[in-house]
Motif scaffolding. Structure first.
Motif, short mmCIF file in Angstrom:
data_model
loop_
_atom_site.label_atom_id
_atom_site.label_comp_id
_atom_site.label_asym_id
_atom_site.label_seq_id
_atom_site.Cartn_x
_atom_site.Cartn_y
_atom_site.Cartn_z
N GLN A 309 45.18 -68.85 24.40
CA GLN A 309 46.26 -68.26 25.18
C GLN A 309 45.67 -67.55 26.40
OE1 GLN A 309 48.62 -65.30 23.05
NE2 GLN A 309 50.47 -66.00 24.08
N THR A 310 46.21 -67.87 27.56
CA THR A 310 45.81 -67.18 28.79
C THR A 310 46.59 -65.88 28.90
OG1 THR A 310 45.25 -69.24 29.90
CG2 THR A 310 45.67 -67.33 31.30
N ILE A 311 45.88 -64.79 29.11
CA ILE A 311 46.48 -63.47 29.15
C ILE A 311 46.77 -63.09 30.60
CG2 ILE A 311 46.24 -61.07 28.43
CD1 ILE A 311 46.15 -63.21 26.15
N ASP A 312 48.01 -62.80 30.91
CA ASP A 312 48.39 -62.38 32.26
C ASP A 312 48.05 -60.90 32.41
OD1 ASP A 312 49.46 -61.83 34.71
OD2 ASP A 312 51.47 -62.58 34.25
N LEU A 313 46.91 -60.62 33.03
CA LEU A 313 46.45 -59.24 33.14
C LEU A 313 47.37 -58.39 34.01
CD1 LEU A 313 42.60 -59.84 33.54
CD2 LEU A 313 43.92 -59.50 31.44
N ILE A 323 45.06 -53.56 31.50
CA ILE A 323 43.61 -53.78 31.55
C ILE A 323 43.15 -53.59 32.99
CG2 ILE A 323 41.79 -55.51 31.27
CD1 ILE A 323 43.44 -56.67 28.95
N THR A 324 42.24 -52.67 33.20
CA THR A 324 41.76 -52.34 34.54
C THR A 324 40.25 -52.56 34.63
OG1 THR A 324 41.47 -50.02 33.90
CG2 THR A 324 43.58 -50.64 34.90
N ALA A 325 39.74 -52.61 35.85
CA ALA A 325 38.30 -52.74 36.06
C ALA A 325 37.57 -51.57 35.42
CB ALA A 325 37.99 -52.81 37.55
N SER A 326 36.42 -51.86 34.82
CA SER A 326 35.54 -50.89 34.15
C SER A 326 36.08 -50.43 32.80
CB SER A 326 35.28 -49.66 35.04
OG SER A 326 34.66 -50.05 36.26
N SER A 327 37.21 -50.99 32.35
CA SER A 327 37.73 -50.63 31.03
C SER A 327 37.22 -51.60 29.98
CB SER A 327 39.26 -50.63 31.04
OG SER A 327 39.77 -51.93 31.27
N LEU A 347 42.46 -63.23 9.56
CA LEU A 347 42.13 -62.82 10.92
C LEU A 347 40.78 -63.39 11.35
CD1 LEU A 347 43.17 -59.95 9.25
CD2 LEU A 347 43.58 -59.39 11.64
N SER A 348 40.59 -63.45 12.66
CA SER A 348 39.29 -63.80 13.23
C SER A 348 38.39 -62.57 13.17
CB SER A 348 39.46 -64.24 14.68
OG SER A 348 39.82 -63.12 15.50
N ASP A 349 37.18 -62.70 13.70
CA ASP A 349 36.36 -61.53 13.94
C ASP A 349 36.87 -60.82 15.19
OD1 ASP A 349 35.56 -63.39 15.83
OD2 ASP A 349 33.42 -63.07 15.56
N GLY A 350 36.18 -59.81 15.68
CA GLY A 350 36.61 -59.07 16.86
C GLY A 350 35.78 -59.44 18.08
N LEU A 351 36.35 -59.21 19.25
CA LEU A 351 35.67 -59.47 20.52
C LEU A 351 35.88 -58.26 21.42
CD1 LEU A 351 34.25 -61.46 22.55
CD2 LEU A 351 36.57 -62.14 23.25
N SER A 352 34.79 -57.64 21.86
CA SER A 352 34.86 -56.51 22.77
C SER A 352 34.49 -56.98 24.17
CB SER A 352 33.91 -55.40 22.31
OG SER A 352 33.96 -54.29 23.18
N VAL A 353 35.33 -56.69 25.15
CA VAL A 353 35.10 -57.13 26.53
C VAL A 353 35.20 -55.94 27.47
CG1 VAL A 353 35.87 -58.63 28.40
CG2 VAL A 353 36.06 -59.40 26.02
N THR A 354 34.17 -55.79 28.31
CA THR A 354 34.21 -54.81 29.39
C THR A 354 34.53 -55.56 30.68
OG1 THR A 354 32.61 -53.36 28.31
CG2 THR A 354 32.91 -53.09 30.69
N PHE A 355 35.63 -55.21 31.31
CA PHE A 355 36.11 -55.91 32.50
C PHE A 355 35.54 -55.29 33.77
CE2 PHE A 355 39.06 -56.86 29.16
CZ PHE A 355 39.52 -58.14 29.42
N ASP A 356 35.54 -56.08 34.83
CA ASP A 356 35.19 -55.51 36.14
C ASP A 356 36.25 -55.89 37.16
OD1 ASP A 356 34.70 -58.14 36.88
OD2 ASP A 356 32.58 -57.83 37.32
#
Length: 356
Positions: A309-313, A323-327, A347-356
């Motif tokens: 699924q593509t997430i519309d930020l 979701i903002t830059a640096s979060s 459930l799946s495992d987890g995914l942590s993402v730091t955005f820019d």
């Protein structure tokens, strides 16, 4: 009986890897289940910032717990691989453009043919700098899938009738289980009762040759998996990943999760915190990794052996979930699994993402 003989020649050699060498990485391994056990293929990816001349590299395999290369030598590669690009090695004979089994499934030709189906899912795969022969000590081992000198049956790296995908961007000349999402033996046969059409559906839903989705640099983006997921009714554990860009301004961020029962529904959700510091807690038939605070749910979608699924930020489910830059945000997938019984969901495992 497994051959647990130590591969002393490789273990004793102090391999050195320069930056250019480490930029070529094994990123996907597949031992499929169509006639002839095909397609069998390996994906290499250039995770660096410069072109790499692949004619300096060779690729080979060690079978059945052996410590010598199959055919007595690794196969020398060819071509130039651009930054971020992937290269497909297929274990079949070259039947010309459009003639391979790999092409019949994925619609593109592999980049390199090994001449035949000379590996199974318990064999070790090795990438060398230089033209390796014999036991491989005449070249530099850059990356390896599996443990040389060990038959992979029943190990944490077995990929028989299955697939594995890399979770990071760094080559290693020693097998490290934490670097990989291993679907587990026979994952591509799950729910198919020997039906080739069904198994091909599992293959295309859970593998993506030529597209490595882990972010390997650029800006301040970064992503890493955490927590853990256990095998569900498919026989594999669901692993979440992202593709596209984690740069907020690009608004091109897609979540994917594999190893889900088909014809069910699932939901991606996210939050700012991890449960129990990232260790998670029991929830349904699986582990809840994301939460301990407010979570944000995306729209339910159907599963086809996995889901994307593509997430519309620009349009989050709630303003507080923007979701903002640096979060940094944590993502997970929930899905129905009635065949497994119990709570009928996982459930799946987890995914942590730091955005820019």
């Amino acid at each position: 009986m497994k051959n647990t003989k130590t591969f002393s020649a490789l273990a004793a050699l102090a391999f050195t890897m320069g930056a250019a060498q480490a930029d070529i990485v094994i990123t996907e391994v597949v031992d499929a289940t169509l006639p002839g056990g095909q397609p069998k293929f390996v994906e290499l990816t250039n995770t660096g910032a410069a072109d790499v001349d692949l004619s300096a590299y060779s690729f080979g395999n060690m079978n059945n717990g052996g410590t010598s290369l199959g055919g007595s030598a690794a196969s020398v590669l060819g071509g130039v691989l651009a930054p971020g690009a992937s290269y497909i090695i297929s274990y079949e004979a070259d039947a010309g453009p459009g003639g391979s089994i790999f092409f019949s499934v994925f619609g593109v030709d592999p980049d390199h043919y090994m001449g035949g189906g000379y590996v199974n899912g318990d064999d070790v795969l090795l990438l060398f700098l230089g033209a390796a022969t014999g036991d491989g000590t005449d070249a530099t081992l850059v990356d390896v899938y599996g443990v040389p000198g060990v038959d992979g049956t029943g190990t944490n790296w077995e990929y028989t009738d299955s697939y594995s995908s890399r979770l990071n961007c760094t080559a290693s000349n020693v097998w490290t289980a934490a670097d990989w999402a291993v679907a587990g033996a026979n994952a591509l046969e799950s729910g198919c009762a020997g039906d080739d059409v069904c198994e091909e559906g599992n293959l295309t839903a859970n593998t993506d040759p030529g597209t490595y989705t882990v972010n390997c640099g650029g800006g301040g983006c970064s992503g890493s998996n955490f927590c853990s997921s256990a095998a569900n009714s498919t026989g594999g554990a669901s692993v979440i990943s992202y593709s596209g860009s984690c740069t907020v301004a690009d608004n091109n961020f897609t979540l994917s999760a594999d190893n889900m029962p088909a014809s069910q529904f699932g939901i991606f959700f996210y939050g700012a915190t991890q449960v129990n510091g990232g260790a998670g807690m029991a929830f349904g038939n699986g582990t809840l990794c994301v939460g301990a605070g407010q979570i944000y749910r995306m729209s339910p979608i159907s599963t086809t052996g996995g889901m994307s699924q593509t997430i519309d930020l620009a349009n989050p489910p709630s303003a507080s979930g923007t979701i903002t830059a640096s979060s940094t945000w944590n993502f997970q997938a929930w899905f129905r699994d009635p065949v497994a019984g119990g709570a009928n969901y996982d459930l799946s495992d987890g995914l942590s993402v730091t955005f820019d």
